[in-house]
Write a protein that holds these residues in place. Structure first.
Motif, short mmCIF file in Angstrom:
data_model
loop_
_atom_site.label_atom_id
_atom_site.label_comp_id
_atom_site.label_asym_id
_atom_site.label_seq_id
_atom_site.Cartn_x
_atom_site.Cartn_y
_atom_site.Cartn_z
N UNK A 131 0.78 -1.27 -0.03
CA UNK A 131 -0.05 0.00 -0.02
C UNK A 131 0.87 1.18 0.03
N UNK A 132 1.97 1.27 0.82
CA UNK A 132 2.80 2.35 0.76
C UNK A 132 3.52 2.55 -0.54
N UNK A 133 3.78 1.37 -1.10
CA UNK A 133 4.73 1.34 -2.43
C UNK A 133 3.82 2.40 -3.48
N UNK A 134 2.49 2.15 -3.37
CA UNK A 134 1.61 2.92 -4.43
C UNK A 134 1.73 4.30 -4.14
N UNK A 135 1.52 4.78 -2.93
CA UNK A 135 1.99 6.30 -2.64
C UNK A 135 3.13 6.98 -3.14
N UNK A 136 4.16 6.20 -3.14
CA UNK A 136 5.50 6.48 -3.52
C UNK A 136 5.54 6.68 -5.04
N UNK A 137 4.92 5.46 -5.84
CA UNK A 137 4.86 5.48 -7.40
C UNK A 137 3.99 6.82 -7.68
N UNK A 138 3.09 7.04 -7.02
CA UNK A 138 2.03 8.26 -7.54
C UNK A 138 2.72 9.33 -7.20
N UNK A 139 3.39 9.53 -6.23
CA UNK A 139 4.03 10.77 -5.85
C UNK A 139 5.18 11.17 -7.02
N UNK A 140 6.01 10.00 -7.04
CA UNK A 140 7.08 9.96 -8.11
C UNK A 140 6.59 10.30 -9.73
N UNK A 141 5.29 9.81 -10.00
CA UNK A 141 4.79 10.21 -11.28
C UNK A 141 4.34 11.58 -11.31
N UNK A 142 3.65 12.18 -10.23
CA UNK A 142 3.39 13.45 -10.20
C UNK A 142 4.45 14.52 -10.28
N UNK A 143 5.63 14.10 -9.67
CA UNK A 143 6.77 14.81 -9.47
C UNK A 143 7.57 14.75 -10.86
N UNK A 144 7.83 13.52 -11.38
CA UNK A 144 8.00 13.61 -12.87
C UNK A 144 7.14 14.50 -13.90
N UNK A 145 6.12 14.39 -13.79
CA UNK A 145 5.26 15.06 -14.66
C UNK A 145 5.40 16.67 -14.48
N UNK A 146 5.53 16.96 -13.09
CA UNK A 146 5.83 18.65 -12.85
C UNK A 146 7.04 18.93 -13.50
N UNK A 147 8.03 18.23 -13.15
CA UNK A 147 9.25 18.40 -13.88
C UNK A 147 9.58 18.72 -15.28
N UNK A 148 8.75 17.50 -16.01
CA UNK A 148 8.74 17.68 -17.37
C UNK A 148 8.04 18.90 -17.82
N UNK A 149 6.75 19.38 -17.41
CA UNK A 149 6.20 20.57 -17.45
C UNK A 149 7.05 21.97 -17.33
N UNK A 150 7.81 21.73 -16.27
CA UNK A 150 8.58 23.07 -15.89
C UNK A 150 9.84 23.20 -17.17
#
Length: 155
Positions: free
Chosen positions: A1-20
């Motif tokens: 369950x904790x792994x899914x939260x880290x994956x989701x946070x990582x995907x959001x951070x990656x998308x934000x960096x790409x857009x920046x």
């Protein structure tokens, strides 16, 4: 369950960096007016020194405070290696190569282009203050690349 939260946070951070990063790229390209140099014409590399205006490289006045600098790039030199222009002059650089890919960059000026075999590169710039600028080849062109430079002297 904790792994899914880290994956989701990582995907959001990656998308934000790409857009920046994409935003910074678009701002540099359009917001600051950085554009690729114009492809002026095509030219046969073996015949560059026989084709006007490259048969007489140098600087010539083409209008009031408007100059044209015709430059031939070759391993490992720019011809002419020194150009003198008055302060406030607009200079159209026409650059062609007789051999391999070269770079054409003027230190502390917004002049930066690639000089491709078979192509004439045009870059315009207005020099606003007196000083000496270094012209550099920024594309590796062989053994003597490190010694390929010239000068623009603004008087």
């Amino acid at each position: 369950m904790h792994v899914e939260r880290f994956e989701k946070a990582f995907l959001i951070l990656s998308a934000a960096m790409l857009l920046t990063f994409l935003g910074a790229l678009f701002y540099a390209a359009w917001g600051m007016g950085h554009m690729l140099p114009d492809r002026e014409a095509e030219i046969i590399p073996a015949e560059v020194t026989l084709t006007p205006p490259f048969d007489q490289p140098g600087i010539r006045q083409i209008g009031e405070n408007h100059y044209e600098a015709v430059i031939v790039a070759q391993a490992w030199a720019f011809n002419p290696s020194e150009i003198r222009v008055p302060v406030g002059a607009r200079v159209d650089f026409l650059v062609a190569t007789i051999d391999v890919l070269h770079g054409f960059s003027i230190e502390d000026a917004l002049v930066n282009g690639m000089v491709l075999p078979g192509q004439v590169t045009r870059i315009s710039y207005t020099f606003r203050e007196p000083r000496e600028h270094l012209i550099l080849c920024h594309e590796y062109c062989g053994f003597g690349h490190h010694a390929m430079f010239g000068r623009v002297i603004v008087e």
